[in-house]
Write a protein that holds these residues in place. Structure first.
Motif, PDB file in Angstrom:
ATOM      1  N   ASP A   1       0.797  -1.228   0.000  1.00 47.14           N
ATOM      2  CA  ASP A   1       0.000   0.000   0.000  1.00 47.14           C
ATOM      3  C   ASP A   1       0.827   1.275   0.000  1.00 47.14           C
ATOM      4  O   ASP A   1       0.476   2.232  -0.666  1.00 47.14           O
ATOM      5  CB  ASP A   1      -0.957   0.017   1.195  1.00 47.14           C
ATOM      6  CG  ASP A   1      -2.142  -0.913   0.978  1.00 47.14           C
ATOM      7  OD1 ASP A   1      -2.563  -1.092  -0.183  1.00 47.14           O
ATOM      8  OD2 ASP A   1      -2.633  -1.477   1.974  1.00 47.14           O
TER       9      ASP A   1
ATOM     10  N   LYS B   1       1.210  -2.646  -7.314  1.00 48.34           N
ATOM     11  CA  LYS B   1       0.867  -1.243  -7.067  1.00 48.34           C
ATOM     12  C   LYS B   1       1.521  -0.351  -8.126  1.00 48.34           C
ATOM     13  O   LYS B   1       0.915   0.618  -8.587  1.00 48.34           O
ATOM     14  CB  LYS B   1       1.288  -0.828  -5.663  1.00 48.34           C
ATOM     15  CG  LYS B   1       0.966   0.613  -5.332  1.00 48.34           C
ATOM     16  CD  LYS B   1      -0.203   0.724  -4.431  1.00 48.34           C
ATOM     17  CE  LYS B   1      -0.574   2.147  -4.192  1.00 48.34           C
ATOM     18  NZ  LYS B   1      -1.027   2.409  -2.865  1.00 48.34           N
TER      19      LYS B   1
ATOM     20  N   SER C   1      -8.381   0.136  -8.488  1.00 51.14           N
ATOM     21  CA  SER C   1      -8.363  -0.101  -7.050  1.00 51.14           C
ATOM     22  C   SER C   1      -7.777  -1.487  -6.784  1.00 51.14           C
ATOM     23  O   SER C   1      -7.666  -2.321  -7.693  1.00 51.14           O
ATOM     24  CB  SER C   1      -9.788  -0.040  -6.485  1.00 51.14           C
ATOM     25  OG  SER C   1     -10.533  -1.159  -6.957  1.00 51.14           O
ATOM     26  N   ARG C   2      -7.429  -1.756  -5.547  1.00 48.03           N
ATOM     27  CA  ARG C   2      -6.867  -3.062  -5.177  1.00 48.03           C
ATOM     28  C   ARG C   2      -7.830  -4.196  -5.536  1.00 48.03           C
ATOM     29  O   ARG C   2      -7.420  -5.217  -6.082  1.00 48.03           O
ATOM     30  CB  ARG C   2      -6.527  -3.085  -3.681  1.00 48.03           C
ATOM     31  CG  ARG C   2      -5.989  -4.418  -3.194  1.00 48.03           C
ATOM     32  CD  ARG C   2      -4.626  -4.702  -3.833  1.00 48.03           C
ATOM     33  NE  ARG C   2      -4.057  -5.926  -3.352  1.00 48.03           N
ATOM     34  CZ  ARG C   2      -3.817  -6.994  -4.112  1.00 48.03           C
ATOM     35  NH1 ARG C   2      -4.123  -6.987  -5.379  1.00 48.03           N
ATOM     36  NH2 ARG C   2      -3.273  -8.071  -3.601  1.00 48.03           N
ATOM     37  N   SER C   3      -9.103  -4.020  -5.259  1.00 45.89           N
ATOM     38  CA  SER C   3     -10.073  -5.080  -5.572  1.00 45.89           C
ATOM     39  C   SER C   3     -10.217  -5.264  -7.085  1.00 45.89           C
ATOM     40  O   SER C   3     -10.366  -6.391  -7.562  1.00 45.89           O
ATOM     41  CB  SER C   3     -11.425  -4.805  -4.923  1.00 45.89           C
ATOM     42  OG  SER C   3     -11.942  -3.572  -5.358  1.00 45.89           O
ATOM     43  N   ASP C   4     -10.145  -4.181  -7.836  1.00 46.81           N
ATOM     44  CA  ASP C   4     -10.189  -4.298  -9.296  1.00 46.81           C
ATOM     45  C   ASP C   4      -8.958  -5.031  -9.827  1.00 46.81           C
ATOM     46  O   ASP C   4      -9.046  -5.783 -10.799  1.00 46.81           O
ATOM     47  CB  ASP C   4     -10.277  -2.920  -9.960  1.00 46.81           C
ATOM     48  CG  ASP C   4     -11.642  -2.276  -9.774  1.00 46.81           C
ATOM     49  OD1 ASP C   4     -12.614  -2.995  -9.465  1.00 46.81           O
ATOM     50  OD2 ASP C   4     -11.713  -1.041  -9.949  1.00 46.81           O
TER      51      ASP C   4
END
Length: 145
Positions: free
Chosen positions: A85, A93, A101-104
């Motif tokens: 993060d 990242k 986004s992280r979930s995407d």
């Protein structure tokens, strides 16, 4: 007499660091991207080498220039690639942090693996800045002379 070698798959150690070519502290002298392929050329002690990336599905480049000094090359199976993060220039990242986004990213990776099960994240880190991140099927290295 040529001292070029054939392309060979590059191994990875337990930390995810690519081994098999002497790239650490080498100078970047070339970079090429084509349809589904990419390569970097570097020089160490007056010898040039090339790393080939096959079936390139996505890539991101940041703060990168010719003459950069390569520090490390990492390779992870896509589902094992890190997302940290608080580090914008490492792992997934770096590749997707400004686009998804992280979930995407989890969904994107699942879709990629459906098409290319051997997909991996490869990252080229340079000393003093500069990062290239690729999702590709494989990487191979070669001494050019």
């Amino acid at each position: 007499m040529s001292t070029s070698s054939r392309k060979k798959p590059l191994a990875v150690n337990e930390q995810g660091v690519v081994v098999g070519l002497p790239y650490h502290d080498s100078i970047l002298v070339g970079f090429e991207v084509g349809e589904g392929t990419a390569s970097i050329r570097f020089r160490k002690e007056d010898v040039q080498y090339i790393v080939h990336f096959s079936e390139v599905l996505d890539f991101t480049i940041s703060d990168f220039w010719f003459g950069s000094i390569i520090a490390n090359i990492y390779q992870w199976p896509l589902l094992e690639a890190p997302w940290i993060d608080n580090d914008e220039e490492f792992g997934l990242k770096h590749l997707y942090g400004k686009r998804a986004s992280r979930s995407d990213v989890d969904l994107i990776c699942q879709r990629i693996l459906q098409r290319t099960p051997q997909a991996r994240l490869v990252q080229v880190d340079c000393s003093y800045g500069g990062v290239l991140s690729f999702i590709c099927a494989s990487i191979e290295g070669q001494r050019l002379g």
